[in-house]
Design an enzyme around this catalytic site. Sequence first.
Site, short mmCIF file in Angstrom:
data_model
loop_
_atom_site.label_atom_id
_atom_site.label_comp_id
_atom_site.label_asym_id
_atom_site.label_seq_id
_atom_site.Cartn_x
_atom_site.Cartn_y
_atom_site.Cartn_z
CB VAL A 18 25.92 -39.21 -16.58
CG1 VAL A 18 26.11 -39.76 -17.66
CG2 VAL A 18 26.59 -37.06 -16.55
CE LYS A 107 35.40 -36.34 -18.09
NZ LYS A 107 34.79 -35.08 -17.39
CB VAL A 134 36.40 -36.98 -25.21
CG1 VAL A 134 37.28 -35.82 -26.18
CG2 VAL A 134 37.87 -38.38 -24.71
N GLY A 189 25.58 -23.35 -11.90
CA GLY A 189 26.41 -24.94 -12.57
C GLY A 189 27.22 -24.79 -13.23
CD GLU A 192 32.12 -30.50 -10.09
OE1 GLU A 192 31.67 -30.82 -8.84
OE2 GLU A 192 31.36 -31.00 -10.68
CE LYS A 207 35.87 -33.47 -20.92
NZ LYS A 207 35.68 -32.30 -20.67
N GLY A 304 26.71 -32.16 -19.36
CA GLY A 304 25.14 -31.68 -18.88
C GLY A 304 24.60 -32.99 -18.96
P1 NAP Z 1 27.63 -37.83 -10.12
O1 NAP Z 1 26.58 -36.29 -10.75
O2 NAP Z 1 28.15 -36.92 -8.68
O3 NAP Z 1 27.56 -38.58 -9.96
C1 NAP Z 1 27.55 -39.72 -9.86
C2 NAP Z 1 26.34 -40.63 -8.97
O4 NAP Z 1 28.22 -41.80 -8.91
C3 NAP Z 1 25.88 -40.73 -7.74
O5 NAP Z 1 25.28 -41.26 -8.01
C4 NAP Z 1 27.07 -41.47 -6.50
O6 NAP Z 1 26.40 -41.98 -5.84
C5 NAP Z 1 27.42 -42.54 -6.90
N1 NAP Z 1 28.55 -42.65 -6.29
C6 NAP Z 1 30.05 -42.14 -6.31
N2 NAP Z 1 30.82 -42.86 -6.05
C7 NAP Z 1 31.04 -43.85 -4.90
C8 NAP Z 1 31.12 -44.91 -4.78
N3 NAP Z 1 32.20 -44.58 -3.95
N4 NAP Z 1 30.31 -46.02 -4.20
C9 NAP Z 1 28.93 -45.91 -4.87
N5 NAP Z 1 28.46 -45.06 -6.21
C10 NAP Z 1 29.12 -43.57 -6.00
O7 NAP Z 1 28.48 -37.86 -11.92
P2 NAP Z 1 28.10 -37.24 -12.54
O8 NAP Z 1 28.24 -36.06 -13.24
O9 NAP Z 1 26.95 -37.84 -13.44
O10 NAP Z 1 29.76 -37.96 -13.39
C11 NAP Z 1 29.65 -39.51 -14.35
C12 NAP Z 1 30.97 -39.63 -14.87
O11 NAP Z 1 30.31 -38.71 -15.86
C13 NAP Z 1 32.07 -38.75 -14.34
O12 NAP Z 1 32.82 -40.03 -14.71
C14 NAP Z 1 32.00 -37.69 -15.04
O13 NAP Z 1 33.37 -36.98 -15.71
C15 NAP Z 1 31.69 -38.26 -16.44
N6 NAP Z 1 31.15 -36.75 -17.25
C16 NAP Z 1 30.73 -36.25 -16.45
C17 NAP Z 1 29.70 -35.10 -17.01
C18 NAP Z 1 28.52 -34.64 -16.52
O14 NAP Z 1 28.82 -32.87 -17.42
N7 NAP Z 1 27.85 -34.29 -15.75
C19 NAP Z 1 30.23 -35.34 -18.66
C20 NAP Z 1 30.85 -35.91 -19.22
C21 NAP Z 1 31.44 -36.58 -18.74
P3 NAP Z 1 25.55 -40.65 -4.24
O15 NAP Z 1 24.99 -39.56 -4.90
O16 NAP Z 1 25.54 -41.66 -3.55
O17 NAP Z 1 27.15 -40.06 -3.80
#
Ligand code: NAP
Length: 428
Positions: A18, A107, A134, A189, A192, A207, A304
Amino acid sequence: MSDAVKPVKIAVLGPGTVGAEVVRLLTRPGEDLAARVGAPLEISGIYVRDTSKDRGPHIPRELLTDDASGLIARSDVVVELMGGIEPARTLILEAIASGASVVTANKALLAAHGPELYEAADAANVDLYFEAAVAGAIPLVRPVRESLAGDHITRILGIVNGTTNYILDEMTTNGLDYEVALKQAQELGYAEADPTADVEGHDAAAKAAILASLAFHQRVALEDVFCEGISAITADDVIAARETGQVVKLLAIAERTPEGVAVRVHPALVPGTHPLAGVHGAFNAVFIEAEAAGGLMFYGQGAGGTPTASAVLGDLVSVARHKALGSKGPLESNYAEHEVLPMDKADTRYCVRMAVEDRPGVLSSVAEVFARHRVGIELVRQVPGQSHAGLILSTYRAPEGDLRATVEDLRASAAVAEIKSVLRIEGE
Ligand code: NAP
């Protein structure tokens, strides 16, 4: 816009799926976000653990920093997209304490520590926005928090987890077994490698807690949400549902009744004619019933990188506008004190599928057990079995506690060989 207008400085914590999309959309050439905000937006830095790691073409290397506190201290708005509880919680509190507004999609954090964060934001007079937490791109938080603030929401019924909807939809439309559909979701994808949070309903429960808190103007904790996932749903459940014109969906349900509020996540049978039955693939949809507005439906992509980034950017424009104007959005509304009802008091209809002895008198023995617990039977269907006869019973509305006692007695009954499944019926 005059050059004298100070830019709003934005810190991005976590340029992942994101976060990277948020940065890409923020830095698109010719973007007119500045005109919408009333001030230019400037990325003050992007927090990462490892500044040497390649983050793709849209993440300017010179903006990367591993000093979160330094970045927060020089920013007006902090966008937290790391996920997880720590260090996200501590960094958000640090941002609020430094006077920055916060946008998050987290969330899990909000469901576990929302009150602490809302109180800190209110005390510091800054915004804490979380539209993306959400149902991804679907505008839900703001409609519930603002557009419906003058109405009384009575019920929310939603498909808020795309992974489980994809799996159940594949089982329904392509006849796949649960394990095969899950594997396919992982390969594409949608799920997980460890799918527990999705398939056991935890993601949907977080949520549901957030939505119920907003809808009913009171705090609903994650522990208050009854949660049952889809891992026990079998191909037979899906076939039996289809034979009666129903589909199986994982629903998040929040209801306000004269007795209190009830919030639950579980698989349910939904009539094929219900609009939620037509939500396919990884899409999300949420029905809101309000006293004056009637029924409202929200539909779209619940996850996404790009769709979720749209919701984050919407929040970002709002809080940046407030920063530019020196104003602030609405406070958390948590004045109400309805009792949060235990699941035993939830009132719904049920479908019980069982294998019974194939002999006269069995039906009346089974009916007697239901009658003993005051659970009315609406419909009985007999289906052929091999060593046993199959029975499918649909009930009238009954409290969950009475149904549970009925099922316990059915299990102990000599007439019943096996309870195959118990599914709630919703959306009628
Ligand atoms: P992601 O792809 O796993 O990205 C997480 C990012 O945060 C990565 O750049 C990771 O760095 C970094 N990170 C994680 N832990 C860290 C730490 N302790 N210190 C510093 N950096 C850290 O996650 P995402 O899918 O983008 O999701 C991000 C948020 O959006 C989450 O809260 C998720 O629930 C929410 N969300 C996601 C989606 C979706 O479709 N993906 C939808 C709705 C809400 P590294 O690359 O170095 O590990």
